[in-house]
Motif scaffolding. Structure first.
Motif: not given
Length: 419
Positions: A240, A242, A244
């Motif tokens: 993702k 971010d 993650s």
């Protein structure tokens, strides 16, 4: 005259040697999402770098700066001993854009610095290449989809059908397939790469990891099926924005050797031979910690060796009936927790079959503990009927005998009274 000419030529060559050379890149143009090599490193005296082509970041420090087109450069990195610029994916420009800058490699031990100047490098203007129709209503990608934007309209104006995209690497080996319905779809950048993320890989030193990235995250208006080429025993994750990791859900296609799943956005994917945890470790390295229960577990403590089950707290179980002195049956949560560990008594490990709790008082005899037959009792107290009947019969017999014997003995008396 010849001597003067030779002297002038020697001076000119010396002057040129004293000027740092410009970087001679592998191409004078680059496309969005593309990489371009930088070479031609010299020190301040014009001496060529001794380790060019075999740079090692353990011994050299990398730094860079840009005076023009900085916004188009995503990264500068070293790979296989060479220095590269990586251009941002998905840039739309109406005209070619120039990129100028300086890349430096500094020897960590001697402190000598070697510099390459980037000039005459241009980011090509945005172009859109049309898809082409293979069969009626079936489309494929243009050959230059890696560098140009894809226009989802054929040269003949067809823009409704099914796209069968085949994504390949530089050796024309298939990396992924994508099947999606095209309905007046706007143009998209579909260029992809397999660039390694070294910092990410350091988090999972025990795993063999490779990447497949669509950095521009192209999004279609209709959901399609993406199939990524991988082994059946490998694991697929999506990264993702971010950073993650999310495990991708789908099915393995044995015929094509792909892991297929539904999506309308092509993103960044990680393929690993081991399960990966978001904390930065492989599942195998943390399996022992995951299998052990923490000290703060809500599992009820193991029962004592006593055969009587301890009464649970009033907050977690229903209150025991006031008319019974027996221990209440365990709640459903206690029954589930106790099923995972060995118990020292049958009452704590198995639920009671009877709806009435058993008496906790000790048994006096086998006769008293045996249930009475339904035809031998007719009262709520459960008193035995047979002994009562026998006793009553004995009393009746005694009364009859007493009356008979008394009658025989009193006849004479009654006669004497008559006399």
């Amino acid at each position: 005259m010849k001597k003067l000419f030779a002297l002038a030529l020697a001076v000119a060559m010396s002057a040129l040697m004293a000027v740092p050379a410009l970087a001679d890149t592998s191409s004078d143009s680059v496309y969005p999402g593309g990489d371009v090599e930088v070479y031609g490193f010299y020190d301040k005296d014009g001496n060529e770098a001794p380790d060019e082509g075999s740079w090692d970041l353990d011994y050299y420090g990398l730094s860079y700066s840009f005076t023009k087109g900085k916004q188009y450069v995503k990264d500068v990195y070293v790979e296989d001993g060479c220095v590269y610029l990586r251009i941002v994916t998905g840039i739309e420009t109406a005209s070619d854009k120039e990129i100028r800058g300086t890349v430096r490699m500094r020897d960590k031990e001697s402190k000598d610095t070697y510099t390459a100047e980037i000039n005459d490098l241009y980011l090509n203007a945005s172009e859109a290449s049309p898809i082409y129709e293979t069969n009626a209503g079936e489309f494929e990608l243009p050959y230059d989809y890696q560098t140009n934007k894809v226009k989802f309209r054929t040269e003949d104006g067809e823009d409704i059908g099914t796209l069968y995209a085949n994504f390949v690497n530089d050796n024309y080996e298939t990396l992924a397939y994508f099947k999606v319905k095209v309905v007046e779809q706007e143009s998209l950048y579909l260029g992809h790469n397999q660039n390694d993320d070294v910092e990410f890989m350091k988090k999972y030193p025990n795993a063999n990891i490779r990447f497949l990235n669509w950095d521009s995250n192209p999004t279609f208006e209709v959901t399609g099926t993406l199939g990524i080429v991988m082994e059946e025993d490998e694991y697929l994750y999506q990264r993702k924005a971010d950073g993650s990791l999310v495990a991708v859900s789908g099915t393995y296609n044995e015929d094509r050797g792909t892991f297929d799943f539904k999506t309308n956005t092509l993103g960044q994917y990680v393929i690993s031979d081991q399960k990966l945890n978001a904390s930065g470790s492989t599942a195998s390295s943390s399996s022992s910690a995951a299998s052990s229960k923490p000290a703060s577990s809500s599992t009820a403590p193991a029962p004592s060796s006593s055969s009587t089950a301890p009464a649970p707290s009033s907050s977690s179980t229903a209150p025991a009936p006031s008319s019974s002195s027996t221990a209440p049956a365990p709640s459903s949560s206690e029954a589930e927790s106790s099923s995972s560990e060995e118990s020292s008594s049958e009452e704590s490990s198995l639920p009671e079959e009877s709806s009435e709790p058993e008496s906790s008082e000790p048994e006096e005899s086998s006769e008293e503990s045996a249930p009475a037959e339904s035809d031998e009792t007719d009262n709520e107290g459960g008193l035995p009927v047979v002994p009562i009947l026998i006793g009553a019969a004995v009393v009746v017999i005694l009364v009859v005998l007493f009356v008979v014997l008394k009658g025989k003995g009193g006849k004479k008396k009654y006669d004497s009274w008559d006399d």
